[in-house]
Motif scaffolding. Structure first.
Motif, PDB file in Angstrom:
ATOM      1  N   GLY A  76      -2.622   4.545   1.898  1.00 51.04           N
ATOM      2  CA  GLY A  76      -2.292   5.817   1.282  1.00 51.04           C
ATOM      3  C   GLY A  76      -2.397   5.759  -0.221  1.00 51.04           C
ATOM      4  N   GLU A  77      -1.832   6.770  -0.851  1.00 52.89           N
ATOM      5  CA  GLU A  77      -1.872   6.821  -2.298  1.00 52.89           C
ATOM      6  C   GLU A  77      -0.637   7.496  -2.860  1.00 52.89           C
ATOM      7  N   MET A  78      -0.406   7.222  -4.145  1.00 53.04           N
ATOM      8  CA  MET A  78       0.671   7.860  -4.891  1.00 53.04           C
ATOM      9  C   MET A  78       0.075   8.342  -6.211  1.00 53.04           C
ATOM     10  N   SER A  79       0.408   9.566  -6.593  1.00 55.33           N
ATOM     11  CA  SER A  79      -0.077  10.124  -7.856  1.00 55.33           C
ATOM     12  C   SER A  79       1.116  10.459  -8.737  1.00 55.33           C
ATOM     13  N   PHE A  80       1.142   9.852  -9.917  1.00 54.16           N
ATOM     14  CA  PHE A  80       2.229  10.026 -10.876  1.00 54.16           C
ATOM     15  C   PHE A  80       1.743  10.897 -12.025  1.00 54.16           C
ATOM     16  N   ASN A  81       2.578  11.849 -12.462  1.00 51.75           N
ATOM     17  CA  ASN A  81       2.178  12.723 -13.564  1.00 51.75           C
ATOM     18  C   ASN A  81       2.676  12.221 -14.926  1.00 51.75           C
ATOM     19  N   GLY A  82       3.412  11.097 -14.945  1.00 52.53           N
ATOM     20  CA  GLY A  82       3.859  10.516 -16.208  1.00 52.53           C
ATOM     21  C   GLY A  82       5.226  10.961 -16.680  1.00 52.53           C
ATOM     22  N   ASP A  83       5.914  11.804 -15.884  1.00 56.18           N
ATOM     23  CA  ASP A  83       7.245  12.261 -16.314  1.00 56.18           C
ATOM     24  C   ASP A  83       8.366  11.286 -15.944  1.00 56.18           C
ATOM     25  N   GLY A  84       8.041  10.225 -15.182  1.00 58.44           N
ATOM     26  CA  GLY A  84       9.050   9.247 -14.789  1.00 58.44           C
ATOM     27  C   GLY A  84       9.974   9.716 -13.681  1.00 58.44           C
ATOM     28  N   VAL A  85       9.647  10.854 -13.053  1.00 60.93           N
ATOM     29  CA  VAL A  85      10.510  11.427 -12.019  1.00 60.93           C
ATOM     30  C   VAL A  85       9.725  11.860 -10.781  1.00 60.93           C
ATOM     31  N   SER A  86       8.580  12.496 -10.984  1.00 54.81           N
ATOM     32  CA  SER A  86       7.835  13.123  -9.889  1.00 54.81           C
ATOM     33  C   SER A  86       6.670  12.253  -9.440  1.00 54.81           C
ATOM     34  N   VAL A  87       6.439  12.256  -8.127  1.00 49.58           N
ATOM     35  CA  VAL A  87       5.291  11.561  -7.555  1.00 49.58           C
ATOM     36  C   VAL A  87       4.834  12.329  -6.322  1.00 49.58           C
ATOM     37  N   GLU A  88       3.532  12.409  -6.140  1.00 49.87           N
ATOM     38  CA  GLU A  88       2.980  12.960  -4.915  1.00 49.87           C
ATOM     39  C   GLU A  88       2.508  11.775  -4.088  1.00 49.87           C
ATOM     40  N   PRO A  94       3.738  -3.015  -5.688  1.00 47.98           N
ATOM     41  CA  PRO A  94       3.654  -3.671  -4.375  1.00 47.98           C
ATOM     42  C   PRO A  94       4.883  -3.402  -3.495  1.00 47.98           C
ATOM     43  N   PHE A  95       4.667  -2.712  -2.376  1.00 45.99           N
ATOM     44  CA  PHE A  95       5.732  -2.522  -1.394  1.00 45.99           C
ATOM     45  C   PHE A  95       5.830  -3.805  -0.571  1.00 45.99           C
ATOM     46  N   LEU A  96       7.052  -4.223  -0.264  1.00 44.19           N
ATOM     47  CA  LEU A  96       7.277  -5.450   0.500  1.00 44.19           C
ATOM     48  C   LEU A  96       8.020  -5.120   1.789  1.00 44.19           C
ATOM     49  N   PHE A  97       7.433  -5.495   2.906  1.00 41.75           N
ATOM     50  CA  PHE A  97       8.056  -5.239   4.213  1.00 41.75           C
ATOM     51  C   PHE A  97       8.185  -6.537   4.996  1.00 41.75           C
ATOM     52  N   ASP A  98       9.209  -6.609   5.829  1.00 40.43           N
ATOM     53  CA  ASP A  98       9.403  -7.726   6.748  1.00 40.43           C
ATOM     54  C   ASP A  98       8.908  -7.267   8.113  1.00 40.43           C
ATOM     55  N   ILE A  99       7.813  -7.863   8.566  1.00 34.55           N
ATOM     56  CA  ILE A  99       7.228  -7.519   9.859  1.00 34.55           C
ATOM     57  C   ILE A  99       7.339  -8.740  10.757  1.00 34.55           C
ATOM     58  N   ASP A 100       8.195  -8.650  11.755  1.00 37.62           N
ATOM     59  CA  ASP A 100       8.393  -9.754  12.705  1.00 37.62           C
ATOM     60  C   ASP A 100       8.668 -11.085  12.003  1.00 37.62           C
ATOM     61  N   GLY A 101       9.529 -11.032  10.982  1.00 38.63           N
ATOM     62  CA  GLY A 101       9.930 -12.255  10.282  1.00 38.63           C
ATOM     63  C   GLY A 101       8.951 -12.742   9.223  1.00 38.63           C
ATOM     64  N   LYS A 102       7.890 -12.009   8.986  1.00 34.02           N
ATOM     65  CA  LYS A 102       6.901 -12.373   7.956  1.00 34.02           C
ATOM     66  C   LYS A 102       6.889 -11.295   6.877  1.00 34.02           C
ATOM     67  N   ASN A 103       6.747 -11.736   5.628  1.00 31.50           N
ATOM     68  CA  ASN A 103       6.621 -10.800   4.510  1.00 31.50           C
ATOM     69  C   ASN A 103       5.209 -10.232   4.476  1.00 31.50           C
ATOM     70  N   MET A 104       5.120  -8.923   4.226  1.00 31.64           N
ATOM     71  CA  MET A 104       3.831  -8.260   4.105  1.00 31.64           C
ATOM     72  C   MET A 104       3.872  -7.317   2.916  1.00 31.64           C
ATOM     73  N   THR A 105       2.858  -7.385   2.072  1.00 31.26           N
ATOM     74  CA  THR A 105       2.769  -6.500   0.918  1.00 31.26           C
ATOM     75  C   THR A 105       1.732  -5.417   1.168  1.00 31.26           C
ATOM     76  N   ILE A 106       2.102  -4.189   0.853  1.00 32.45           N
ATOM     77  CA  ILE A 106       1.136  -3.099   0.762  1.00 32.45           C
ATOM     78  C   ILE A 106       1.023  -2.803  -0.724  1.00 32.45           C
ATOM     79  N   LEU A 107      -0.122  -3.151  -1.283  1.00 32.79           N
ATOM     80  CA  LEU A 107      -0.321  -3.107  -2.720  1.00 32.79           C
ATOM     81  C   LEU A 107      -1.008  -1.819  -3.143  1.00 32.79           C
ATOM     82  N   PHE A 108      -0.308  -1.061  -3.996  1.00 34.35           N
ATOM     83  CA  PHE A 108      -0.879   0.127  -4.619  1.00 34.35           C
ATOM     84  C   PHE A 108      -1.406  -0.272  -5.986  1.00 34.35           C
ATOM     85  N   GLU A 109      -2.692  -0.005  -6.221  1.00 27.57           N
ATOM     86  CA  GLU A 109      -3.318  -0.336  -7.489  1.00 27.57           C
ATOM     87  C   GLU A 109      -3.835   0.913  -8.173  1.00 27.57           C
TER      88      GLU A 109
END
Length: 162
Positions: free
Chosen positions: A51-63, A144-159
């Motif tokens: 997926g994606e995240m779009s920030f407008n720079g206000d430090g509060v809002s994200v789509e 980088p979002f960090l999730f524990d999946i079945d005892g293993k760490n997994m990163t979903i990296l937003f760049e």
């Protein structure tokens, strides 16, 4: 030893123990705060495989626009959502998580109109056995979002994309 001396020693021991236990009771457990200027808020589009995240720079809002898999992991609805966000310290007893600048964040709170979730932040090792969290894990170019999946760490990296 006299009874008075034993009583005095016992009383002093109790006073010192109580003073030691309560010494930090009035002080808050605060997050690390670098002695550098806070970075500017995120601005622009950050993309991952999920997926994606779009920030407008206000430090509060994200789509956000997350696929089904990331939505299930994060506990958010899939598809485009207008949200609010805050970077958090992670649990600091007795106050819990507090707002911090992103370069020292351990968590990200994303809130829609109906739900608010906290997502751990970090970089998982290649084998998923460990993860790096804390200072400079989140930068102006990556989240980088960090999730524990079945005892293993997994990163979903937003760049950040240009």
């Amino acid at each position: 030893m006299s009874f008075r001396f034993k009583t005095f020693i016992s009383l002093m021991t109790v006073v010192l123990v109580l003073a030691g236990c309560g010494g930090g009771a009035g002080s808050a457990n605060m997050p690390y705060e670098p002695d550098t200027p806070a970075p500017d808020p995120h601005v622009g589009r950050f993309v991952s495989d999920h997926g994606e995240m779009s920030f407008n720079g206000d430090g509060v809002s994200v789509e956000i626009d997350f696929d089904e898999e990331l939505s299930a992991l994060a506990g958010l609805p899939s598809g485009k959502q207008e949200c609010k966000y805050t970077f958090l310290s992670g649990n600091l007893p007795p106050v819990g998580s507090v707002d911090v600048r992103y370069d020292v964040a351990h968590e990200l709170r994303i809130s829609t109109e109906s739900i608010s979730v906290v997502i751990p932040l970090g970089l998982a090792s290649d084998d998923g056995s460990t993860a790096s969290v804390g200072t400079n894990v989140v930068t102006s170019e990556r989240i980088p979002f960090l999730f524990d999946i079945d005892g293993k760490n997994m990163t979903i990296l937003f760049e950040k994309t240009n």
